[in-house]
Design a protein around this motif. Sequence first.
Motif, mmCIF file in Angstrom:
data_model
loop_
_atom_site.group_PDB
_atom_site.id
_atom_site.type_symbol
_atom_site.label_atom_id
_atom_site.label_comp_id
_atom_site.label_asym_id
_atom_site.label_seq_id
_atom_site.Cartn_x
_atom_site.Cartn_y
_atom_site.Cartn_z
ATOM 1 N N ILE A 193 25.812 -44.594 -16.645
ATOM 2 C CA ILE A 193 26.352 -45.066 -15.378
ATOM 3 C C ILE A 193 27.827 -44.712 -15.349
ATOM 4 O O ILE A 193 28.626 -45.269 -16.104
ATOM 5 C CB ILE A 193 26.155 -46.588 -15.188
ATOM 6 C CG1 ILE A 193 24.661 -46.940 -15.203
ATOM 7 C CG2 ILE A 193 26.768 -47.045 -13.886
ATOM 8 C CD1 ILE A 193 24.184 -47.446 -16.533
ATOM 9 N N GLY A 194 28.194 -43.770 -14.491
ATOM 10 C CA GLY A 194 29.550 -43.255 -14.489
ATOM 11 C C GLY A 194 30.367 -43.666 -13.281
ATOM 12 O O GLY A 194 29.923 -43.502 -12.143
ATOM 13 N N ASN A 195 31.550 -44.198 -13.556
ATOM 14 C CA ASN A 195 32.606 -44.277 -12.558
ATOM 15 C C ASN A 195 33.436 -43.010 -12.723
ATOM 16 O O ASN A 195 33.839 -42.379 -11.760
ATOM 17 C CB ASN A 195 33.454 -45.537 -12.800
ATOM 18 C CG ASN A 195 34.431 -45.820 -11.684
ATOM 19 O OD1 ASN A 195 34.112 -45.674 -10.510
ATOM 20 N ND2 ASN A 195 35.641 -46.234 -12.039
ATOM 21 N N LEU A 216 28.611 -45.772 -7.948
ATOM 22 C CA LEU A 216 28.402 -45.405 -9.338
ATOM 23 C C LEU A 216 27.414 -44.248 -9.391
ATOM 24 O O LEU A 216 26.460 -44.206 -8.607
ATOM 25 C CB LEU A 216 27.832 -46.581 -10.126
ATOM 26 C CG LEU A 216 28.704 -47.830 -10.210
ATOM 27 C CD1 LEU A 216 27.899 -48.998 -10.765
ATOM 28 C CD2 LEU A 216 29.945 -47.582 -11.061
ATOM 29 N N ASP A 217 27.642 -43.293 -10.285
ATOM 30 C CA ASP A 217 26.692 -42.202 -10.501
ATOM 31 C C ASP A 217 25.808 -42.570 -11.689
ATOM 32 O O ASP A 217 26.324 -42.913 -12.760
ATOM 33 C CB ASP A 217 27.417 -40.887 -10.773
ATOM 34 C CG ASP A 217 27.961 -40.270 -9.491
ATOM 35 O OD1 ASP A 217 28.451 -41.026 -8.629
ATOM 36 O OD2 ASP A 217 27.916 -39.036 -9.350
ATOM 37 N N VAL A 218 24.501 -42.519 -11.487
ATOM 38 C CA VAL A 218 23.544 -42.950 -12.503
ATOM 39 C C VAL A 218 22.664 -41.767 -12.911
ATOM 40 O O VAL A 218 22.038 -41.132 -12.064
ATOM 41 C CB VAL A 218 22.657 -44.100 -11.978
ATOM 42 C CG1 VAL A 218 21.666 -44.545 -13.055
ATOM 43 C CG2 VAL A 218 23.517 -45.270 -11.515
ATOM 44 N N MET A 219 22.643 -41.481 -14.202
ATOM 45 C CA MET A 219 21.785 -40.429 -14.740
ATOM 46 C C MET A 219 20.781 -41.072 -15.694
ATOM 47 O O MET A 219 21.151 -41.778 -16.630
ATOM 48 C CB MET A 219 22.617 -39.377 -15.472
ATOM 49 C CG MET A 219 21.823 -38.107 -15.822
ATOM 50 S SD MET A 219 21.153 -38.146 -17.491
ATOM 51 C CE MET A 219 22.619 -37.914 -18.472
ATOM 52 N N VAL A 220 19.487 -40.837 -15.424
ATOM 53 C CA VAL A 220 18.407 -41.409 -16.219
ATOM 54 C C VAL A 220 17.619 -40.276 -16.861
ATOM 55 O O VAL A 220 17.196 -39.335 -16.176
ATOM 56 C CB VAL A 220 17.464 -42.254 -15.336
ATOM 57 C CG1 VAL A 220 16.305 -42.798 -16.170
ATOM 58 C CG2 VAL A 220 18.216 -43.383 -14.651
ATOM 59 N N VAL A 251 24.807 -44.859 -6.317
ATOM 60 C CA VAL A 251 24.471 -46.181 -5.777
ATOM 61 C C VAL A 251 25.614 -47.167 -6.038
ATOM 62 O O VAL A 251 26.431 -46.959 -6.934
ATOM 63 C CB VAL A 251 23.175 -46.725 -6.438
ATOM 64 C CG1 VAL A 251 21.965 -45.893 -6.028
ATOM 65 C CG2 VAL A 251 23.314 -46.748 -7.964
ATOM 66 N N PRO A 252 25.682 -48.283 -5.278
ATOM 67 C CA PRO A 252 26.732 -49.280 -5.520
ATOM 68 C C PRO A 252 26.423 -50.221 -6.675
ATOM 69 O O PRO A 252 27.325 -50.877 -7.196
ATOM 70 C CB PRO A 252 26.805 -50.033 -4.185
ATOM 71 C CG PRO A 252 25.442 -49.882 -3.586
ATOM 72 C CD PRO A 252 24.948 -48.522 -4.019
ATOM 73 N N TRP A 253 25.151 -50.306 -7.080
ATOM 74 C CA TRP A 253 24.792 -51.202 -8.185
ATOM 75 C C TRP A 253 23.486 -50.735 -8.827
ATOM 76 O O TRP A 253 22.721 -49.977 -8.234
ATOM 77 C CB TRP A 253 24.650 -52.654 -7.717
ATOM 78 C CG TRP A 253 23.622 -52.862 -6.634
ATOM 79 C CD1 TRP A 253 23.836 -52.840 -5.288
ATOM 80 C CD2 TRP A 253 22.215 -53.080 -6.806
ATOM 81 N NE1 TRP A 253 22.655 -53.039 -4.607
ATOM 82 C CE2 TRP A 253 21.644 -53.198 -5.515
ATOM 83 C CE3 TRP A 253 21.383 -53.207 -7.913
ATOM 84 C CZ2 TRP A 253 20.277 -53.429 -5.315
ATOM 85 C CZ3 TRP A 253 20.017 -53.428 -7.716
ATOM 86 C CH2 TRP A 253 19.482 -53.536 -6.428
ATOM 87 N N GLU A 279 27.751 -53.177 -11.296
ATOM 88 C CA GLU A 279 28.146 -52.959 -9.908
ATOM 89 C C GLU A 279 29.493 -52.267 -9.848
ATOM 90 O O GLU A 279 30.277 -52.313 -10.808
ATOM 91 C CB GLU A 279 28.201 -54.286 -9.149
ATOM 92 C CG GLU A 279 29.205 -55.279 -9.715
ATOM 93 C CD GLU A 279 29.166 -56.605 -8.980
ATOM 94 O OE1 GLU A 279 29.007 -56.576 -7.746
ATOM 95 O OE2 GLU A 279 29.291 -57.649 -9.647
ATOM 96 N N CYS A 280 29.755 -51.633 -8.707
ATOM 97 C CA CYS A 280 31.034 -50.984 -8.462
ATOM 98 C C CYS A 280 31.932 -51.956 -7.705
ATOM 99 O O CYS A 280 31.509 -52.585 -6.734
ATOM 100 C CB CYS A 280 30.821 -49.709 -7.647
ATOM 101 S SG CYS A 280 32.343 -48.817 -7.285
ATOM 102 N N ILE A 281 33.185 -52.089 -8.166
ATOM 103 C CA ILE A 281 34.189 -52.881 -7.452
ATOM 104 C C ILE A 281 35.158 -51.894 -6.805
ATOM 105 O O ILE A 281 36.031 -51.330 -7.475
ATOM 106 C CB ILE A 281 34.949 -53.826 -8.396
ATOM 107 C CG1 ILE A 281 33.981 -54.676 -9.219
ATOM 108 C CG2 ILE A 281 35.906 -54.718 -7.614
ATOM 109 C CD1 ILE A 281 34.656 -55.525 -10.265
#
Length: 297
Positions: A193-195, A216-220, A251-253, A279-281
Amino acid sequence: MTIRLILNGKSAGEPEVREAVKCIRHGDVDLEVRVTWEDGDVIRFIEETHGSGIERIVVGGGDGTVHEAVNGLLKLDPERRPTLGIIPLGTANDFARSAGIPLDPGEALQLAISGEAHCVDVGCLNGIAFLNMASGGFGAKVTASTPSGLKKLLGGGAYSLVGAMHAWRFQPFSGRLELTDIKQSCSLIVLAIGNGRQAGGGQELTPHAKINDGLLDVMVVEAFSLADIGQAVRELDRLEGQGRFVRYFQVPWVNFESDKPLPINLDGEEHEFEHIHIECIPGAISLVLPSPCDLLS
């Protein structure tokens, strides 16, 4: 403007760092220096600035020092948080490298003092803030098990070396993944999960991430067999949308419920969780960055 420089105690005595401080003090800058001695010092030094008139804090250290500084800033009232500058003095310096912050201490300190500040997002995992990356599963195990001396000698190559040693003994983490309108069971090898964009000493896990887009960028990466390595590698090279084994989201969370404790590397700090909410703030802190900067949208 009074500036507080917080140096990791392991790096404070390095000649390049001392020379950088000396050069800045010869100019018209009110620079006060604090050196850490034990865990929690960074947060304490930041909390001491509350109401002091200090408008900018510069931290010198690795990703873990930056991580502690961000958590310290979030303890302050939003309207009274000083701007943050970074001098990368660690082994990996993953965030600084992806942001284009100079690795030379003198250049980095000059940027931190006189550079332009930007409002940037911060990620938050189970109440713990992070600026760069939360990586879970295989990547976190590799990072935790790589000797620090080997990291310094080989940089990113050390992670690849230890990764190859572990690859075929690694057991995937089964659980349930939830992102906005998606909820599904999965068997994870990697959850990133990358900021920011990179972790593990140079591995770019979320290459499309922006630090001020509110996402947030999410790689699975899901479990695959030896016969499917070629397909998995091709999908990792592309990192576009939904592959057979590799998927990429913005995604935001995100939530993940793991059937067993999942190792998480959070800006270089090691944790284990079974229940994860991230989550992203948006716009949480003010951060000095070079211009141009690839991480800014």
